[in-house]
Design a protein around this motif. Structure first.
Motif, PDB file in Angstrom:
ATOM      1  N   UNK A  90       0.689  -0.960   0.087  1.00  0.00           N
ATOM      2  CA  UNK A  90      -0.128   0.066   0.143  1.00  0.00           C
ATOM      3  C   UNK A  90       1.013   1.287  -0.071  1.00  0.00           C
ATOM      4  N   UNK A  91       1.803   1.184   0.880  1.00  0.00           N
ATOM      5  CA  UNK A  91       2.664   2.332   0.784  1.00  0.00           C
ATOM      6  C   UNK A  91       3.587   2.421  -0.404  1.00  0.00           C
ATOM      7  N   UNK A  92       3.909   1.475  -1.037  1.00  0.00           N
ATOM      8  CA  UNK A  92       4.575   1.474  -2.289  1.00  0.00           C
ATOM      9  C   UNK A  92       3.883   2.264  -3.170  1.00  0.00           C
ATOM     10  N   UNK A  93       2.793   1.526  -3.523  1.00  0.00           N
ATOM     11  CA  UNK A  93       1.971   2.334  -4.576  1.00  0.00           C
ATOM     12  C   UNK A  93       1.534   3.818  -4.567  1.00  0.00           C
ATOM     13  N   UNK A  94       1.284   4.122  -2.943  1.00  0.00           N
ATOM     14  CA  UNK A  94       1.170   5.347  -2.694  1.00  0.00           C
ATOM     15  C   UNK A  94       2.263   6.362  -2.963  1.00  0.00           C
ATOM     16  N   UNK A  95       3.375   5.982  -2.885  1.00  0.00           N
ATOM     17  CA  UNK A  95       4.530   6.655  -2.853  1.00  0.00           C
ATOM     18  C   UNK A  95       5.274   6.840  -4.202  1.00  0.00           C
ATOM     19  N   UNK A  96       4.961   5.497  -5.132  1.00  0.00           N
ATOM     20  CA  UNK A  96       5.695   5.478  -6.495  1.00  0.00           C
ATOM     21  C   UNK A  96       4.641   6.243  -7.337  1.00  0.00           C
ATOM     22  N   UNK A  97       4.459   7.799  -7.048  1.00  0.00           N
ATOM     23  CA  UNK A  97       3.654   8.455  -7.754  1.00  0.00           C
ATOM     24  C   UNK A  97       3.617   8.351  -9.269  1.00  0.00           C
ATOM     25  N   UNK A  98       4.939   8.378  -9.750  1.00  0.00           N
ATOM     26  CA  UNK A  98       5.007   8.267 -11.646  1.00  0.00           C
ATOM     27  C   UNK A  98       4.815   6.927 -11.902  1.00  0.00           C
ATOM     28  N   UNK A  99       4.422   5.837 -10.989  1.00  0.00           N
ATOM     29  CA  UNK A  99       4.019   4.669 -11.412  1.00  0.00           C
ATOM     30  C   UNK A  99       5.177   4.017 -12.375  1.00  0.00           C
ATOM     31  N   UNK A 100       6.484   4.355 -11.957  1.00  0.00           N
ATOM     32  CA  UNK A 100       7.838   3.810 -12.464  1.00  0.00           C
ATOM     33  C   UNK A 100       8.145   2.428 -12.222  1.00  0.00           C
ATOM     34  N   UNK A 101       7.482   1.897 -10.978  1.00  0.00           N
ATOM     35  CA  UNK A 101       8.084   0.723 -10.381  1.00  0.00           C
ATOM     36  C   UNK A 101       9.324   0.982  -9.426  1.00  0.00           C
ATOM     37  N   UNK A 102       9.699   2.362  -9.489  1.00  0.00           N
ATOM     38  CA  UNK A 102      10.772   2.709  -8.331  1.00  0.00           C
ATOM     39  C   UNK A 102      10.452   3.634  -7.424  1.00  0.00           C
TER      40      UNK A 102
ATOM     41  N   UNK B  88      13.014  11.768  -4.418  1.00  0.00           N
ATOM     42  CA  UNK B  88      12.093  12.897  -4.214  1.00  0.00           C
ATOM     43  C   UNK B  88      10.632  11.854  -3.514  1.00  0.00           C
ATOM     44  N   UNK B  89      10.293  10.908  -4.227  1.00  0.00           N
ATOM     45  CA  UNK B  89       9.243  10.104  -3.453  1.00  0.00           C
ATOM     46  C   UNK B  89       9.484   9.473  -2.194  1.00  0.00           C
ATOM     47  N   UNK B  90      10.704   9.061  -2.084  1.00  0.00           N
ATOM     48  CA  UNK B  90      11.297   8.561  -0.746  1.00  0.00           C
ATOM     49  C   UNK B  90      10.972   9.635   0.322  1.00  0.00           C
ATOM     50  N   UNK B  91      11.457  10.875  -0.131  1.00  0.00           N
ATOM     51  CA  UNK B  91      11.482  12.001   0.572  1.00  0.00           C
ATOM     52  C   UNK B  91      10.045  12.307   1.197  1.00  0.00           C
ATOM     53  N   UNK B  92       9.315  12.271   0.535  1.00  0.00           N
ATOM     54  CA  UNK B  92       7.772  12.305   0.683  1.00  0.00           C
ATOM     55  C   UNK B  92       7.344  11.412   1.746  1.00  0.00           C
ATOM     56  N   UNK B  93       7.668   9.984   1.460  1.00  0.00           N
ATOM     57  CA  UNK B  93       7.398   8.992   2.179  1.00  0.00           C
ATOM     58  C   UNK B  93       7.950   9.054   3.690  1.00  0.00           C
ATOM     59  N   UNK B  94       9.198   9.565   3.826  1.00  0.00           N
ATOM     60  CA  UNK B  94       9.804   9.862   4.973  1.00  0.00           C
ATOM     61  C   UNK B  94       9.111  10.984   5.643  1.00  0.00           C
ATOM     62  N   UNK B  95       8.784  11.992   4.962  1.00  0.00           N
ATOM     63  CA  UNK B  95       8.193  13.046   5.636  1.00  0.00           C
ATOM     64  C   UNK B  95       6.866  12.762   6.305  1.00  0.00           C
ATOM     65  N   UNK B  96       5.960  12.030   5.511  1.00  0.00           N
ATOM     66  CA  UNK B  96       4.842  11.560   6.143  1.00  0.00           C
ATOM     67  C   UNK B  96       5.001  10.613   7.311  1.00  0.00           C
ATOM     68  N   UNK B  97       5.848   9.690   7.142  1.00  0.00           N
ATOM     69  CA  UNK B  97       6.211   8.932   8.240  1.00  0.00           C
ATOM     70  C   UNK B  97       6.601   9.748   9.493  1.00  0.00           C
TER      71      UNK B  97
END
Length: 169
Positions: A105-117, A121-130
């Motif tokens: 669920x977290x993976x899908x939410x933070x892989x915003x461009x759906x690149x599979x990675x 910048x996406x990791x930063x968003x994840x850590x900020x929310x965390x």
């Protein structure tokens, strides 16, 4: 209590890599002996005296206290409990994505461009929310440090982004 200064996330990772010499994700066997010997000499150097002089007994006592799952080795979450790590952000990270369904669920939410990675910048968003979810104060430099530390920990091929297999580690 080890009476050590608080480690930054980056320093914690350096300590982890120093002792997990084979990189298998555990401090075990000879690595554990080395860890314990350095820990004891740091305690002596800091003037922390112990009542028990038998190294084997001390090690058993130590493992009983910190090896939470009693598997005879220290994993990263257990080391984060032992060393005074700033914010204990690794445990915070671990608790947020406990189950595999939460992880996906977290993976899908933070892989915003759906690149599979998960890019930096996406990791930063994840850590900020965390950090917000855990009510941990942070500023931009700290968030940047945490992002870089997570990349250093899990980006095995050094491409600056986390693939699903790297992130699931």
């Amino acid at each position: 209590h080890l009476h050590l200064a608080e480690l930054t996330a980056s320093q914690f990772l350096d300590v982890w890599r120093h002792f997990d010499a084979d990189g298998n994700g555990y401090i075990e066997g000879k690595e554990l002996e080395n860890f314990f010997q350095e820990l004891e000499s740091a305690r002596k150097g800091a003037g922390v005296d112990s009542k028990n002089d038998n190294l084997g007994d001390k090690m058993k006592e130590f493992m009983h206290k910190y090896d939470k799952n009693a598997d005879g080795k220290i994993e990263m979450a257990e080391l984060a409990q032992i060393l005074p790590t700033e914010e204990n952000f690794l445990l915070c990270f671990r608790q947020h994505v406990g189950s595999s369904s939460e992880f996906m669920e977290a993976w899908r939410r933070y892989d915003t461009d759906r690149s599979g990675y998960i890019e930096a910048n996406e990791l930063k968003g994840f850590l900020s929310d965390l950090l917000k979810k855990a009510n941990r104060p942070y500023d931009e430099p700290k968030l940047q440090e945490y992002t870089q530390t997570i990349l250093r920990m899990f980006d095995m091929n050094g491409d600056g982004k986390l693939g699903l297999s790297e992130m699931s580690r």
